[in-house]
Design an enzyme around this catalytic site. Sequence first.
Site, PDB file in Angstrom:
ATOM      1  N   THR A  36       0.824  -1.207   0.000  1.00 16.24           N
ATOM      2  CA  THR A  36       0.000   0.000   0.000  1.00 16.24           C
ATOM      3  C   THR A  36       0.857   1.255   0.000  1.00 16.24           C
ATOM      4  OG1 THR A  36      -1.774  -1.162   1.164  1.00 16.24           O
ATOM      5  CG2 THR A  36      -1.827   1.240   1.205  1.00 16.24           C
ATOM      6  N   LYS A  57      -7.712  -0.654  -5.845  1.00 16.11           N
ATOM      7  CA  LYS A  57      -7.527  -1.844  -5.016  1.00 16.11           C
ATOM      8  C   LYS A  57      -8.715  -2.759  -5.325  1.00 16.11           C
ATOM      9  CE  LYS A  57      -5.891  -4.177  -1.313  1.00 16.11           C
ATOM     10  NZ  LYS A  57      -4.517  -4.532  -0.953  1.00 16.11           N
ATOM     11  N   GLU A 132      -3.190  -2.080  -6.776  1.00 15.87           N
ATOM     12  CA  GLU A 132      -2.597  -2.842  -5.671  1.00 15.87           C
ATOM     13  C   GLU A 132      -3.316  -4.164  -5.472  1.00 15.87           C
ATOM     14  OE1 GLU A 132      -1.988  -2.916  -0.855  1.00 15.87           O
ATOM     15  OE2 GLU A 132      -2.790  -1.094  -1.773  1.00 15.87           O
ATOM     16  N   GLY A 133      -2.561  -5.243  -5.454  1.00 22.26           N
ATOM     17  CA  GLY A 133      -3.134  -6.554  -5.230  1.00 22.26           C
ATOM     18  C   GLY A 133      -3.397  -6.838  -3.766  1.00 22.26           C
ATOM     19  N   ALA A 134      -3.887  -8.040  -3.503  1.00 20.35           N
ATOM     20  CA  ALA A 134      -4.146  -8.505  -2.139  1.00 20.35           C
ATOM     21  C   ALA A 134      -3.125  -9.595  -1.812  1.00 20.35           C
ATOM     22  CB  ALA A 134      -5.562  -9.050  -2.025  1.00 20.35           C
ATOM     23  N   GLY A 135      -2.313  -9.370  -0.793  1.00 19.44           N
ATOM     24  CA  GLY A 135      -1.290 -10.357  -0.446  1.00 19.44           C
ATOM     25  C   GLY A 135      -0.293 -10.526  -1.574  1.00 19.44           C
TER      26      GLY A 135
END
Length: 259
Positions: A36, A57, A132-135
Amino acid sequence: MTGARIASACGSEKLEGRKRWRGIFVTGTDTGVGKTVITAAIAAALRSEGRNVGVWKPVQSGGLIGKGVTDAERLLRGTDIADRPEQVAPFTFAAPLAPALAAMQAGVSLTMAGLLAAGEPLAERYDALLIEGAGGAAVPLTSDALVADLIAELGVPALIVAHCGLGTVNHTLLTAALLRQRGIPVAGVVMNEVDPVASRNDPSTAANAELIERYGCLRVLGRFPWISGEATMERLVRAVKQHIDISPVRQVLGNERNL
């Protein structure tokens, strides 16, 4: 899932036969590596140059919008973008789980088509997006797709965020290998100092960037410093200018305008 195309470690990484979105996807070697702050920092630096860049996101979990702690809210604070958090993060789930599991627990069916459709308003509003990805890249996103599959569907290059210390070479090379297996170009790696005390005491920190470049045929764009307190746009832009080479990101955005 998106069909995979095997690419050599140092060979050409061209995307073929996919719809192209405009931007770059920020993924990580793991959760908690600072995607982030790096996404916000690079977006802020590009916006300070007069570029019409937005942030997206696609899905976030681990908290609900309203208390200022979600990734979408932090992205907006760090970039001074006037969008609403719900626009930046169309899918938000309370459970601190992988998106596929968090959505299931909330009774929501996440699909690739739904994720892409939710991002189209942002894609139309901005010349390019920092996504932005997740994990990490292998995190389960829907019932039949990983985060890497979303990146491949978007047809954008990836930027890998990695921590500085011991273990990061392995994690970074594995992340790059998965992305390349999906035919996704890797624009570079940003080392992020998520724990300044550990970085100072970790003897591997000094050599990890060079090892990643040598064994992964990857370009390390710099080492982003720990920022204590509020990560304002001014502080983020200054840190990027001092520590990160974002010319590959500019090149990506420039090439996409010429397509």
